[in-house]
Enzyme design. Structure first.
Site, PDB file in Angstrom:
ATOM      1  N   HIS A  71      -6.065  58.472  41.500  1.00  5.87           N
ATOM      2  CA  HIS A  71      -6.839  57.282  42.241  1.00  5.87           C
ATOM      3  C   HIS A  71      -7.595  57.958  43.335  1.00  5.87           C
ATOM      4  CE1 HIS A  71      -7.721  53.814  44.371  1.00  5.87           C
ATOM      5  NE2 HIS A  71      -7.258  53.065  43.306  1.00  5.87           N
ATOM      6  N   GLY A  81     -12.817  47.862  46.181  1.00  7.81           N
ATOM      7  CA  GLY A  81     -12.509  47.060  47.315  1.00  7.81           C
ATOM      8  C   GLY A  81     -13.782  46.735  48.252  1.00  7.81           C
ATOM      9  N   ASN A 109      -2.876  46.776  40.457  1.00  8.43           N
ATOM     10  CA  ASN A 109      -2.443  47.958  41.372  1.00  8.43           C
ATOM     11  C   ASN A 109      -2.400  47.426  42.672  1.00  8.43           C
ATOM     12  OD1 ASN A 109      -2.445  50.437  42.879  1.00  8.43           O
ATOM     13  ND2 ASN A 109      -4.577  50.539  42.855  1.00  8.43           N
TER      14      ASN A 109
END
Ligand code: PEP
Length: 252
Positions: free
Chosen positions: A94, A172, A8
């Site tokens: 998402h 992340g 992604n």
């Protein structure tokens, strides 16, 4: 069940850079035993497709779609438009879109159903945030998100849909979710699929994990029962590093 790895890119790599990533990735040794896809920004689909040519590895994926076929929806892109690029998978729901753009469970369900009707496999992202995790609400949140996403979906087809369990606190951040916790979450997702459809469909649907996956921890996830692959953000931006991650996921 074949492992599925999806890169992604998020909002990285416009058309000028997308082709270079695809070419560099394809120069690497890529395992044929697993399914690999790359989710690129809409504006980069044409460049990625052109660099891929007739090659099917990696499969092309989109990061989002609208639910209507066409009409007065300024700025949106329909599943049929994605189809024209040969898009095989599309992320929906998402957490970045849910949090920043107000995507609701109902919208996610409509998008997933529309994609399925257009012959694109929806990859439905679900997962709890840190506060919900701390309050012990993981199972409740997952059941709610999965049930809403399944509302308009059909059980037919070789790959009717995919779920990606992505705990928001892990995306992340470098704080990868322990594989055992991911396994438990995947079981909750499968139980909701079984409740709506059947045990055989729940067994067949791939549930992949996303959140700070890299080449160092991929093996741990894909050797965990019920974890059928990974959605990879940051560690997919370098094509050589992502190819290495793919090879690590398939040591054969
Ligand atoms: C993602 O974007 O879905 C994701 C999992 O990102 P990262 O791998 O960077 O945590």
């Amino acid at each position: 069940m074949r492992t599925l790895l999806i890169a992604n890119w998020k909002m990285h790599y416009g058309p000028m850079k997308a082709g270079g990533w695809v070419r560099a990735f394809r120069r690497e040794r890529l395992p044929k035993e697993i399914d690999i896809a790359v989710a690129v920004p809409h504006v980069s689909l044409a460049a990625a497709r052109a660099s891929l040519g007739r090659a099917s590895i990696p499969a092309l994926a989109s990061q989002n779609s609208f639910w209507a076929k066409e009409g007065a929806y300024t700025g949106e892109v329909s599943p049929d438009m994605l189809q024209e690029f040969g898009v095989q998978y599309c992320l929906v729901g998402h957490s970045e879109r849910r949090a920043l753009l107000g995507e609701t469970d109902e919208m996610v369900g409509k998008k997933a159903a529309a994609l399925q009707s257009a012959g694109i496999v929806p990859v439905i992202c679900v997962g709890e945030n840190e506060a919900q995790n701390k309050k012990g609400e993981v199972n409740k949140i997952l059941r709610q998100q999965v049930t809403a996403a399944l509302a308009g979906l059909k059980p037919e087809g070789k790959t009717p849909f995919v779920f990606a369990y992505e705990p928001i606190w892990s995306i992340g951040t470098g704080k990868a979710c322990p594989a055992q916790k991911a396994k438990e979450a995947h079981e909750v997702i499968r139980a909701a699929i079984q409740k709506k459809f059947s045990a055989s469909l729940a067994d067949k649907v791939r549930v992949i994990y996303g959140g700070s996956v890299d080449a160092n921890n991929i093996s741990e996830y894909i050797t965990t029962t019920g974890v059928n692959g990974a959605l990879v953000g940051g560690a997919s931006l370098d094509p050589r590093a992502f190819a290495f991650l793919c090879r690590t996921a398939n040591p054969a």
